[in-house]
Design an enzyme around this catalytic site. Sequence first.
Site, PDB file in Angstrom:
ATOM      1  CB  SER A 233      -4.131  -7.024   4.270  1.00  0.00           C
ATOM      2  OG  SER A 233      -3.729  -5.756   3.858  1.00  0.00           O
TER       3      SER A 233
ATOM      4  NE  ARG B  54      -2.658  -7.331  -4.813  1.00  0.00           N
ATOM      5  CZ  ARG B  54      -3.442  -7.774  -3.848  1.00  0.00           C
ATOM      6  NH1 ARG B  54      -2.949  -7.985  -2.651  1.00  0.00           N
ATOM      7  NH2 ARG B  54      -4.712  -8.036  -4.077  1.00  0.00           N
TER       8      ARG B  54
ATOM      9  CG  HIS C 187      -1.931  -0.999   1.357  1.00  0.00           C
ATOM     10  ND1 HIS C 187      -1.974  -1.917   2.383  1.00  0.00           N
ATOM     11  CD2 HIS C 187      -2.996  -1.281   0.575  1.00  0.00           C
ATOM     12  CE1 HIS C 187      -3.019  -2.709   2.229  1.00  0.00           C
ATOM     13  NE2 HIS C 187      -3.660  -2.352   1.129  1.00  0.00           N
TER      14      HIS C 187
ATOM     15  CE  LYS D 181     -13.053  -7.630   4.032  1.00  0.00           C
ATOM     16  NZ  LYS D 181     -12.488  -6.886   2.902  1.00  0.00           N
TER      17      LYS D 181
HETATM   18  O1  PNS Z   1      -8.613  -3.177   0.395  1.00  0.00           O
HETATM   19  P1  PNS Z   1      -9.819  -3.723  -0.305  1.00  0.00           P
HETATM   20  O2  PNS Z   1     -10.604  -4.628   0.629  1.00  0.00           O
HETATM   21  O3  PNS Z   1      -9.475  -4.392  -1.613  1.00  0.00           O
HETATM   22  O4  PNS Z   1     -10.758  -2.461  -0.659  1.00  0.00           O
HETATM   23  C1  PNS Z   1     -12.008  -2.625  -1.269  1.00  0.00           C
HETATM   24  C2  PNS Z   1     -12.817  -1.317  -1.226  1.00  0.00           C
HETATM   25  C3  PNS Z   1     -12.894  -0.775   0.178  1.00  0.00           C
HETATM   26  C4  PNS Z   1     -12.170  -0.299  -2.129  1.00  0.00           C
HETATM   27  C5  PNS Z   1     -14.244  -1.654  -1.778  1.00  0.00           C
HETATM   28  O5  PNS Z   1     -14.751  -2.768  -1.121  1.00  0.00           O
HETATM   29  C6  PNS Z   1     -15.224  -0.499  -1.619  1.00  0.00           C
HETATM   30  O6  PNS Z   1     -15.122   0.492  -2.303  1.00  0.00           O
HETATM   31  N1  PNS Z   1     -16.175  -0.641  -0.659  1.00  0.00           N
HETATM   32  C7  PNS Z   1     -17.154   0.380  -0.364  1.00  0.00           C
HETATM   33  C8  PNS Z   1     -18.579  -0.084  -0.735  1.00  0.00           C
HETATM   34  C9  PNS Z   1     -18.848   0.113  -2.216  1.00  0.00           C
HETATM   35  O7  PNS Z   1     -18.761   1.208  -2.739  1.00  0.00           O
HETATM   36  N2  PNS Z   1     -19.183  -1.005  -2.905  1.00  0.00           N
HETATM   37  C10 PNS Z   1     -19.480  -1.009  -4.302  1.00  0.00           C
HETATM   38  C11 PNS Z   1     -18.231  -1.249  -5.119  1.00  0.00           C
HETATM   39  S1  PNS Z   1     -18.594  -1.277  -6.831  1.00  0.00           S
END
Ligand code: PNS
Length: 169
Positions: free
Chosen positions: A131, A93, A20, A44
């Site tokens: 992570s 990645r 990150h 979660k």
């Molecule tokens: O670190 P991560 O878990 O890969 O991050 C994922 C994240 C937080 C970017 C994604 O889950 C997110 O944007 N969640 C917020 C809810 C949302 O907007 N969901 C619709 C996505 S199309």
Amino acid sequence: MSNTKNAVYPGSYDPITNGHIDIIERGLRIFDHITVAVLTNPDKQSLFTLDERLEMIHQCFNKNPRIEVDAFEGLLVDYVDRKGIHTVVRGLRAISDFEVEFQMALMNRRINREVETIFLVPSVCYSFLSSRLVKEIYRLGGSIQQMVPDVVDQRLKEKFHSRHNHRQK
Ligand code: PNS
């Protein structure tokens, strides 16, 4: 109108890794200011609380004025709208990330056409880092050098050490 180039880098950051940090450093070559936005997701199960995740990120950047650390809940598109920052940064990645990220970027744009997603590629040495794997390694008693910041290494050891101790009692 301000000419400052801002971006939001959203994620779970459970916990932040050197992967990150690598993306944030690359992002700072393109953007003037990056908001690291930590998802508060009550559905979660996370290892670290929101406060712990925010605190570790703060410690990594040591009050760098070009970085803001923030939390958000709900839809990312709503959050970026509230912030008035419509550029989202995500790390890519490997090919395996592509499908999920592509879907998310298009869906976000479908909900709000202002939102653009910029993908940055980390250093190859972090291309296998996540992570999830970091937590698994520490949970099973291992540790890894140069993959997480020192503060995270320390917190992971404390977290799992105290869990082991609780179980033994
Ligand atoms: O670190 P991560 O878990 O890969 O991050 C994922 C994240 C937080 C970017 C994604 O889950 C997110 O944007 N969640 C917020 C809810 C949302 O907007 N969901 C619709 C996505 S199309």
